[in-house]
Design a protein around this motif. Structure first.
Motif, PDB file in Angstrom:
ATOM      1  N   GLY A   1      -4.385   2.047  -1.174  1.00  0.00           N
ATOM      2  CA  GLY A   1      -4.177   0.846  -0.383  1.00  0.00           C
ATOM      3  C   GLY A   1      -3.910   1.243   1.058  1.00  0.00           C
ATOM      4  O   GLY A   1      -4.221   2.361   1.480  1.00  0.00           O
ATOM      5  N   ASN A   2      -3.311   0.356   1.816  1.00  0.00           N
ATOM      6  CA  ASN A   2      -3.120   0.599   3.245  1.00  0.00           C
ATOM      7  C   ASN A   2      -1.663   0.362   3.605  1.00  0.00           C
ATOM      8  O   ASN A   2      -1.189  -0.773   3.634  1.00  0.00           O
TER       9      ASN A   2
ATOM     10  N   GLY B   1       0.846  -1.193   0.000  1.00  0.00           N
ATOM     11  CA  GLY B   1       0.000   0.000   0.000  1.00  0.00           C
ATOM     12  C   GLY B   1       0.876   1.235   0.000  1.00  0.00           C
ATOM     13  O   GLY B   1       2.112   1.146   0.057  1.00  0.00           O
ATOM     14  N   GLY B   2       0.256   2.412  -0.055  1.00  0.00           N
ATOM     15  CA  GLY B   2       1.052   3.621  -0.063  1.00  0.00           C
ATOM     16  C   GLY B   2       0.194   4.864   0.039  1.00  0.00           C
ATOM     17  O   GLY B   2      -1.022   4.792   0.236  1.00  0.00           O
ATOM     18  N   TYR B   3       0.820   6.016  -0.098  1.00  0.00           N
ATOM     19  CA  TYR B   3       0.094   7.277  -0.096  1.00  0.00           C
ATOM     20  C   TYR B   3       0.931   8.352  -0.762  1.00  0.00           C
ATOM     21  O   TYR B   3       2.151   8.234  -0.901  1.00  0.00           O
ATOM     22  N   ARG B   4       0.215   9.391  -1.204  1.00  0.00           N
ATOM     23  CA  ARG B   4       0.855  10.590  -1.741  1.00  0.00           C
ATOM     24  C   ARG B   4       0.309  11.788  -0.990  1.00  0.00           C
ATOM     25  O   ARG B   4      -0.591  11.658  -0.138  1.00  0.00           O
ATOM     26  N   PHE B   5       0.836  12.949  -1.289  1.00  0.00           N
ATOM     27  CA  PHE B   5       0.462  14.157  -0.570  1.00  0.00           C
ATOM     28  C   PHE B   5      -0.541  14.977  -1.373  1.00  0.00           C
ATOM     29  O   PHE B   5      -0.550  14.929  -2.613  1.00  0.00           O
ATOM     30  N   PRO B   6      -1.390  15.757  -0.701  1.00  0.00           N
ATOM     31  CA  PRO B   6      -2.335  16.622  -1.419  1.00  0.00           C
ATOM     32  C   PRO B   6      -1.594  17.567  -2.371  1.00  0.00           C
ATOM     33  O   PRO B   6      -0.468  17.991  -2.078  1.00  0.00           O
ATOM     34  N   PRO B   7      -2.183  17.875  -3.525  1.00  0.00           N
ATOM     35  CA  PRO B   7      -1.516  18.760  -4.499  1.00  0.00           C
ATOM     36  C   PRO B   7      -1.078  20.073  -3.846  1.00  0.00           C
ATOM     37  O   PRO B   7      -1.804  20.668  -3.051  1.00  0.00           O
TER      38      PRO B   7
END
Length: 558
Positions: free
Chosen positions: A107-108, A58-64
């Protein structure tokens, strides 16, 4: 053209700084159940568009438009992180509070405790990868820090300090030995306090020392005492009585212990020092107990201590105290109304008075932050090493105690090494403690022809209760005075305090004390003549030799 060139330069700088974003800190296995306070820290500058954190699942990105300017904390839960660290993170993974913006998950991403990895991408380019246990060795509560391009190998836990080594020049030092003159130095130092006394000690049971602090409080000195809240065997009735007497006088008595709010910062708060008026430090190997600071002419432990006068050095230890005395693991210690009583002790003939010098060079040694300085002290020896310890234990079945290994290695290059260990019953009754250690060292020395010898202290000959010291003398020039035992726990997981003092006068003083203890123990070597345990000792010597070889091999590879 100049404007275009400036724009191109600016874009290049922005690209360079954004490209320099990296993971510099993370904690995959914090103390809270379910690990809602797990987190990581990014460091860099620039816009975070295009950066993605992943664990391969899983993963994440940052708000624009999100930016980083220095450090940026991403936690799984903002409130859980705040509970553990005292402030909110910059972003959170799970929506728990409106006060913290959320990252955009895909994802997580949940960091597994024992084996996992973190991947930092910029677009499709892998910028950084850290895996455990390949790159770091995780344990519950440990924070992993990136130092330069390497992950710090020290097991630094949540709430602990990360002090860097510092050296102070021109320090006035008064050296003293227990039981001979330890109490006089303490009492005089406390009597001279005018504004503030900060005390950090593992155990405090001495009525006379308590009365000295109470008198200081009565004349208007602010006194704060920090104790270990869970010493081995628990806080004794005598310790509770002292805490009660201090509290009734208006002295704040705190303890470090695991609470509902926070896990204890250190396995044990085992330090033994006080800071007076922001200019003086008294520090040593002894707890504030009658055996460590007996009245003049009474028997007690062999210990070393120093009174250090220097405002900058005192500021260093004052910072250590204030860091340790803050946080959710610090609570008032509840005392009792029991009467204070000093136990009976045999008479003792004083042999050593204090030694005072000016112009010493002093380096604090604080566990676990800078305890590796002890290894450097031993490894730097050129002529002689004198070691006096309560006990020495090996790290594990396969890993030799690193300080002992360094001393043995020094003897292999011609340095004369002497090791004196305590002989009291609880340090000699088992099958692998001080008497066996002395025998093993001596047989290793004989087998290799080394200038190395170990002895058990003859306590009766020198009229000592026990050897409680944790001291080292190197080359008649430098001395370690500390609370740091030579085991696996003390240098790595406890809060300990010590100093390395470089001054020939101080080295000569402690050499006299050591020689007195050493010479009194000349017939107590525990390993000279063969006996019924010969086969066990020889086998242990072989194991020690093998462990030493393995240790040296590993050190050459790192």
């Amino acid at each position: 053209m100049r404007r275009i060139a400036a724009v191109i330069l600016l874009l290049c700088l922005l690209a360079a700084t954004a490209g320099g974003v990296r993971i510099v800190e993370f904690c995959p296995d914090p103390y809270q159940p379910g690990d809602p306070d797990e987190y990581l820290v990014l460091e860099g500058a620039g816009v975070l568009d295009g950066f993605v954190l992943s664990d391969g699942e899983g993963g994440y990105r940052f708000p624009p438009g999100s930016r980083i300017d220095g450090r940026l904390v991403v936690a799984r839960s903002g409130p859980a992180f705040e509970r553990a660290h005292g402030y909110l993170p910059d972003f959170e993974l799970e929506a728990r509070t409106a006060a913290v913006p959320d990252v955009i998950p895909n994802g997580n991403l949940l960091m597994a405790n024992r084996a996992d990895e973190l991947l930092l991408y910029r677009g499709t380019t892998l910028v950084q990868q850290v895996a455990w246990p390949a790159d770091v060795h995780p344990r519950e509560g440990q924070i992993h820090y990136l130092e330069g391009d390497l992950w710090d190998p020290r097991p630094l836990m949540i709430g602990q300090s990360r002090l860097v080594p510092g050296t102070f020049e021109g320090v006035a030092v008064t050296a003293f030995a227990a039981p001979d003159c330890s109490y006089e130095v303490f009492s005089a130092a406390v009597a001279g306090a005018e504004r503030e006394i900060l005390v950090n000690v593992y155990e405090f049971t001495d009525p006379a020392m308590a009365e000295d602090l109470i008198r200081a409080r009565e004349r208007g000195v602010d006194v704060t005492v920090l104790l270990e809240g869970g010493p081995v065997g628990g806080v004794s009735p005598e310790g509770r009585a002292v805490a009660g007497a201090l509290n009734r006088s208006g002295i704040v008595v705190l303890s470090m212990t695991t609470t509902d709010a926070a896990h204890a910062k250190y396995r044990y708060d085992h330090a033994k020092y006080l800071v007076i008026d922001g200019k003086t430090v008294l520090l040593g190997s002894e707890n504030f107990k009658p055996g460590g600071y007996p009245a003049p002419g009474l028997q007690g432990n062999r210990g070393w201590g120093v009174l250090l006068e220097d405002p900058k050095l005192a500021a260093y230890f004052r910072e250590v105290f204030l860091l340790d005395a803050a946080g959710g693991d610090i609570v008032p210690l509840e005392g009792t109304a029991a009467e204070l009583c000093t136990p009976w002790a045999p008479a003792y003939t004083v042999e050593f008075t204090v030694c005072s010098v000016e112009g010493a060079r002093v380096t604090p040694v604080v566990s676990p932050d800078t305890s590796a300085l002890i290894l450097g002290l031993i490894e730097g020896a050129e002529k002689s090493i004198a070691i006096e310890q309560a006990y020495i234990t090996n790290e594990t079945t396969y890993d030799l105690n690193p300080y002992l290994a360094a001393a043995i290695d020094a003897s292999r290059r011609g340095v004369t090494v002497r090791v004196l260990l305590d002989a009291v019953w609880f340090n000699t009754e088992d099958d692998a403690d001080n008497d066996e250690m002395v025998g093993v060292i001596n047989r290793l020395a004989a087998a290799e022809g080394l200038p190395l010898e170990a002895r058990l202290a003859d306590l009766e000959a020198n009229n000592l209760a026990k050897i409680h010291n944790k001291g080292v003398i190197v080359d008649d020039r430098a001395v370690l005075v500390s609370s740091i035992n030579w085991n696996a726990n003390s240098p790595a997981f406890n809060r300990e305090a010590g100093v390395i003092i470089e001054h020939p006068g101080i080295a000569a003083y402690y050499t006299r004390v050591f020689e007195d203890d050493w010479n009194a123990s000349k017939e107590n070597r525990a390993g000279g003549a063969p006996g019924p345990d010969q086969l066990k000792i020889v086998a242990a010597a072989c194991i020690l030799a093998g462990l030493t070889g393995l240790y040296l091999y590993r050190r050459r590879r790192t």
